[in-house]
Design a protein around this motif. Structure first.
Motif, mmCIF file in Angstrom:
data_model
loop_
_atom_site.group_PDB
_atom_site.id
_atom_site.type_symbol
_atom_site.label_atom_id
_atom_site.label_comp_id
_atom_site.label_asym_id
_atom_site.label_seq_id
_atom_site.Cartn_x
_atom_site.Cartn_y
_atom_site.Cartn_z
ATOM 1 N N ALA A 1 0.842 -1.196 0.000
ATOM 2 C CA ALA A 1 0.000 0.000 0.000
ATOM 3 C C ALA A 1 0.877 1.245 0.000
ATOM 4 O O ALA A 1 0.600 2.217 -0.715
ATOM 5 N N ALA A 2 1.969 1.216 0.782
ATOM 6 C CA ALA A 2 2.903 2.350 0.776
ATOM 7 C C ALA A 2 3.583 2.455 -0.580
ATOM 8 O O ALA A 2 3.796 3.547 -1.101
ATOM 9 N N LEU A 3 3.907 1.300 -1.165
ATOM 10 C CA LEU A 3 4.547 1.277 -2.485
ATOM 11 C C LEU A 3 3.715 2.065 -3.497
ATOM 12 O O LEU A 3 4.236 2.895 -4.241
ATOM 13 N N LEU A 4 2.414 1.830 -3.510
ATOM 14 C CA LEU A 4 1.563 2.526 -4.468
ATOM 15 C C LEU A 4 1.307 3.968 -4.034
ATOM 16 O O LEU A 4 1.322 4.884 -4.851
ATOM 17 N N SER A 5 1.067 4.174 -2.736
ATOM 18 C CA SER A 5 0.620 5.495 -2.291
ATOM 19 C C SER A 5 1.723 6.542 -2.319
ATOM 20 O O SER A 5 1.448 7.717 -2.511
ATOM 21 N N GLN A 6 2.959 6.136 -2.109
ATOM 22 C CA GLN A 6 4.019 7.144 -2.115
ATOM 23 C C GLN A 6 4.483 7.427 -3.542
ATOM 24 O O GLN A 6 5.643 7.298 -3.899
ATOM 25 N N THR A 7 3.528 7.788 -4.367
ATOM 26 C CA THR A 7 3.800 8.177 -5.750
ATOM 27 C C THR A 7 2.982 9.424 -6.043
ATOM 28 O O THR A 7 2.117 9.809 -5.253
ATOM 29 N N ALA A 8 3.245 10.017 -7.200
ATOM 30 C CA ALA A 8 2.466 11.177 -7.618
ATOM 31 C C ALA A 8 1.169 10.750 -8.292
ATOM 32 O O ALA A 8 0.382 11.594 -8.709
ATOM 33 N N VAL A 9 0.931 9.453 -8.402
ATOM 34 C CA VAL A 9 -0.252 8.935 -9.099
ATOM 35 C C VAL A 9 -1.508 9.218 -8.262
ATOM 36 O O VAL A 9 -1.655 8.676 -7.161
ATOM 37 N N TRP B 1 -3.667 6.476 -6.549
ATOM 38 C CA TRP B 1 -3.061 5.722 -5.436
ATOM 39 C C TRP B 1 -2.754 6.635 -4.259
ATOM 40 O O TRP B 1 -2.904 6.246 -3.113
ATOM 41 N N HIS B 2 -2.307 7.855 -4.589
ATOM 42 C CA HIS B 2 -1.893 8.752 -3.509
ATOM 43 C C HIS B 2 -3.091 9.225 -2.686
ATOM 44 O O HIS B 2 -3.012 9.337 -1.469
ATOM 45 N N ARG C 1 -4.458 6.956 0.216
ATOM 46 C CA ARG C 1 -3.386 6.424 1.059
ATOM 47 C C ARG C 1 -3.815 6.081 2.478
ATOM 48 O O ARG C 1 -3.205 5.257 3.127
ATOM 49 N N GLU C 2 -4.898 6.710 2.955
ATOM 50 C CA GLU C 2 -5.340 6.433 4.325
ATOM 51 C C GLU C 2 -5.963 5.041 4.454
ATOM 52 O O GLU C 2 -5.787 4.374 5.475
#
Ligand code: SF4
Lengths: 338, 325
Positions: free
Chosen positions: B158-166, B169-170, B173-174
C-alpha cells in the motif's frame, strides 16, 4: 536525508547535507519563456551532446511542438501554445483534435518524449486548416488585431530540492550530485520504474529496449569539466540561463519585476519558492500564464512528504492483520474445536 | 478511456496531454500485489496451524505460501527493465523508498517460507531420519519468524503505491493499507479453506472472515472519502472489477460463515470466491492509478484548488502540501 525535511536547506547546503565536504554552489537553470523564440536549438543540442535517441518523428498537431512532452528520449521539450487570451489553452478545436489521439494512445499520450504515438487508424489526419503567413491583423491595421499570442517554453527536469524520483529509487541509482542536481547512474539503474511514478512533473521515464530510467542530467559531465550545459550554450536568446542557483533566483526576481513594470501582469515565476511542495526547483521558470497551460502541475507536492502518514497507516493495518491471525488461532486453541 | 471521459470540472491543459507519466508497471505488478498478499496470508495460517497442530492446513499453506512467493519474485523481476540487475535492490537500504523497504521485508520473509515448504516436501519414509528432523525443527523456527514478518509483506505494498504522484493511489493512502491487509488475510484464509478439510480449517475460516470483512469495510470507507478521484474509481473497467470483487468477497464471507464449516465443497467454493475477490480488488486499484494519470485533471484540479485556497489565506486542503507559514 534532505528529502524528508519539511524546511528545505538553503541551496548551498543541499550538497553538503548529502555528504559532500566542500561542494561547489548549487547550479541550475533559469528558463525565461518571455524571450524564447521556439527555435528548439536546446532540444537538438541536448540530443546531440547526450546521445539521446529519437523519440518518434510525427506531426502532433500541437502547434509547432512535435515532441509533445519530456521523456526518456527528450530531456528538453519546447512547448508551443497558440492562445487567444491568457488562462485558456490553445484553440479548442486544436485541443479536441489532438486530445482524441492522445486518449487513444496506450499511455494516454504520456509516452510522448519517449516513444511515438500509434498512427491514427487508416492514417486519418485531423484537418487543422492551412497555416497562413503573417501576423493576425496585418494589412488591416492595429485596431483589428486580436489578442492572439504564442507562448513558447523550453521545459526540463526541475532538479527538485526534494526530489520524488530520487527518494523512491530503491537501488541508489538516482543520486544528488555535488552541484545539487539529480542524476541517474546508468550502471546501477535496474529499470524498476518507481521513479517514473515518483516524479510529480512527469519528467523521468524508462527507455524502451534499453530498460533504464532516463532524464536530464543537467549535463553532469560538462559541469564537471567547467562547461555550460548544452542547451543553455545553444540557446540564442538567453531564454535558458545557467549558473549558481542563488544568482539565478535574483535574476529571476529582477526579470519578473521588470515585466510587471512593463504591464505584463500575467508573468509569474515557477519553482522559485523554496517553501513550495518540492522545496523549490533547481531549474526555475518565468511563465506568461498559469503552469497548467504549459502542461505543468500548478502546485505539486513531493509524495515523500506523505511517507510518515502512510507508514503510520501501514503500521496500523499490519497490526490489525497480525491480530486477526493471532485471534484466529487463539480461538482454535482455546475453543472446543480442534 | 477513449471518448468516455467522466463528467467533472474542466481545467486548462496542454492539448489535454497528461501531466504525469503513466506508470511503466505492467499487469505483473498488479498480479504481484495479489500473490504477495497471498504469500503473507498463507504464511500466517501455516505457522498458526503448526502451533495448534493442524498438519494438513499447515502443509497446504506452507506450500501455497512458497508457490505464491516464487510467483511474486518472478513477477517482480520480470517487470524490471533490466531483470539481470535485480540484485541491485540489495546494494542499499533506503527508508524513503517503499520499494527498498519492501525488498528487505521480502528478504527477511522468504527464507523461512522456503525452509518450511522444503521440509513439507520431504517424503514420508525419510521423515524420521535425523537430517529430516533437524530440517523440521529449523523450518519450524524459521517459518514462525517468516510469519512474524508477514504483516509487513501484506501491507507495505500500500505504501509502495501510495508514495507516488499517481492521484489514484496517492489520494487513497489512508485506507489502502487496510484494504490490502484485508485482501491478503481473505486470500490466505481462503486458500487454507481450499486445501484443508473443514475440521482442521476453522482458524483459516476465522482469519478469512476477518480479512473479508476488513476488506469490504475499508473499500467502503475509501469510496466515501474520495474526492475528484472518485470518477476514476466509479467508471469503466476499474469500477467493474471492484464491484465484482465486492460481490465475490461478500459471497465468500457468507459462505465461510454459513457453509464452510460443514461441507468441503462449500469451503472450496467460498475459498475460491475469496481468492478471486482479492485478486480483482488488486487489479481494480492498480488500474485506477494508471487510469488517473491519463487525464491531467486529476493532477491539476486538486492542486489548483489547494493553491487558490492558500493564496486566499484559507485553510490549505492538504496537510502534506505547502508548509503552513
Ligand atoms: S522528481 Fe521529476 S522533476 Fe524532480 S528531480 Fe526527479 S525527475 Fe526531475
Amino acid at each position: 536525508m534532505t528529502a524528508t525535511d519539511r524546511t528545505p536547506p538553503p541551496p548551498v547546503d543541499l550538497a553538503r547535507r548529502n555528504g559532500y565536504f566542500d561542494p561547489p554552489p548549487r547550479m541550475g537553470f533559469f528558463t525565461d519563456t518571455s524571450v524564447c523564440i521556439g527555435c528548439k536549438a536546446c532540444e537538438v543540442a541536448c540530443k546531440e551532446w547526450n546521445h539521446v535517441p529519437e523519440d518518434g518523428l510525427d506531426l502532433l498537431g500541437m502547434s509547432m511542438d512535435n515532441t509533445g512532452m519530456l521523456g526518456a528520449n527528450s530531456w528538453r521539450h519546447v512547448a508551443f501554445v497558440e492562445q487567444r487570451r491568457p488562462g485558456t489553452a490553445g484553440p479548442e478545436e486544436q485541443t479536441l483534435a489532438v486530445e482524441a489521439r492522445l486518449r487513444a494512445a496506450p499511455r494516454g499520450g504520456s509516452e510522448l518524449g519517449t516513444t511515438p504515438l500509434p498512427t491514427a487508424p487508416g492514417g486519418a489526419v485531423a484537418d487543422l486548416g492551412m497555416p497562413t503567413v503573417g501576423r493576425p491583423g496585418d494589412g488591416t491595421g492595429a485596431e483589428t488585431r486580436t489578442d492572439f499570442r504564442w507562448l513558447m517554453e523550453s521545459d526540463v527536469c526541475k532538479h527538485c530540492t526534494e526530489a520524488g524520483c530520487l527518494d523512491v529509487c530503491p537501488t541508489g541509482a538516482l543520486f544528488r550530485t555535488e552541484f545539487g542536481t539529480v542524476v541517474v547512474q546508468q550502471d546501477i539503474c535496474n529499470g524498476c520504474g518507481y521513479c517514473v511514478s515518483g516524479c510529480p512533473y512527469g519528467v523521468i521515464d524508462r527507455r524502451p529496449h534499453d530498460g533504464r530510467a532516463q532524464k536530464c542530467t543537467l549535463c553532469y559531465d560538462r559541469l564537471k569539466g567547467g562547461l555550460t550545459p548544452a542547451c543553455a550554450k545553444a540557446c540564442p536568446t538567453e531564454s535558458i540561463q545557467f549558473g549558481p542557483l542563488d544568482e539565478l533566483r535574483e535574476r529571476a526576481d529582477r526579470r519578473l519585476a521588470e515585466l510587471h513594470g512593463q504591464g505584463v501582469a500575467e508573468a509569474e515565476l515557477y519553482g522559485r519558492d523554496p517553501d513550495d511542495g518540492v522545496g523549490g526547483h533547481g531549474s526555475l521558470f518565468l511563465l506568461l500564464d498559469v503552469p497548467e497551460v504549459y502542461g505543468l502541475p500548478p502546485a505539486p507536492v513531493v509524495p515523500t512528504r506523505s511517507a510518515p502518514q502512510i507508514w503510520r497507516r501501514v503500521g496500523a493495518a499490519a497490526a490489525a492483520f497480525a491480530l486477526a491471525g493471532i485471534g484466529a488461532f487463539a480461538s482454535a486453541a482455546f475453543g472446543d474445536h480442534p | 478511456m477513449t471518448g468516455d471521459r467522466p463528467p467533472g470540472p474542466d481545467a486548462p491543459s496542454y492539448y489535454g496531454r497528461p501531466v504525469l507519466k503513466t506508470p511503466v508497471w505492467e499487469w505483473k505488478i498488479a498480479a504481484y500485489l495479489f500473490t504477495g498478499g497471498l504469500a503473507a496470508g498463507t504464511a500466517v495460517v501455516a505457522a498458526g496451524a503448526d502451533l495448534v497442530r493442524a498438519p494438513r492446513l499447515r502443509r497446504g499453506c506452507w506450500l501455497g505460501s512458497f508457490a505464491a512467493l516464487l510467483a511474486s519474485v518472478g513477477l517482480l523481476v520480470g517487470d524490471l527493465g533490466r531483470p539481470e540487475r535485480f540484485h541491485h535492490m540489495l546494494r542499499v537500504a533506503k527508508p524513503t523508498s517503499p520499494m527498498s523497504v519492501g525488498t528487505w521485508i521480502l528478504t527477511a520473509f522468504g527464507p523461512g517460507v522456503g525452509a518450511a515448504a522444503v521440509s513439507e516436501l520431504v517424503p514420508a519414509r525419510w521423515r524420521s531420519s535425523w537430517p529430516a528432523r533437524l530440517l523440521r525443527g529449523l523450518a519450524r523456527a524459521l517459518g514462525l519468524a517468516s510469519a512474524a514478518t508477514a504483516p509487513g509483506v501484506a501491507t507495505y505494498t500500500a505504501a509502495l503505491l501510495s508514495q507516488t504522484a499517481v492521484p489514484g493511489w496517492h489520494e487513497v493512502r489512508e485506507e489502502l493499507p487496510f484494504l490490502f491487509a484485508g485482501s491478503a488475510a481473505a486470500s490466505g484464509g481462503g486458500f487454507g479453506m481450499l486445501t484443508a478439510p473443514p475440521a482442521e480449517a476453522r482458524p483459516a475460516r476465522v482469519f478469512a472472515a476477518a480479512g473479508a470483512g476488513g476488506e469490504l469495510l475499508a473499500s467502503r470507507l475509501m469510496e466515501r472519502r474520495m474526492g475528484l478521484i472518485r470518477e476514476v474509481y466509479e467508471h469503466g473497467t476499474v469500477a467493474r472489477r471492484r464491484r465484482a470483487s465486492e460481490v465475490l468477497t461478500a459471497a465468500g464471507l457468507a459462505g465461510t460463515v454459513l457453509l464452510a464449516g460443514r461441507s468441503r465443497a462449500g469451503a472450496a467454493a467460498s475459498g475460491i470466491a475469496l481468492l478471486t475477490g482479492s485478486a480483482l480488488q488488486r487489479f481494480g486499484v492498480f488500474e485506477a492509478g494508471v487510469e488517473s494519470t491519463r487525464d491531467p485533471r486529476y493532477t491539476v484540479v486538486p492542486q489548483r484548488e489547494r493553491l487558490d485556497a492558500a493564496r486566499r489565506g484559507s485553510a490549505v486542503g492538504d496537510d502534506v502540501g505547502r508548509p503552513a507559514r
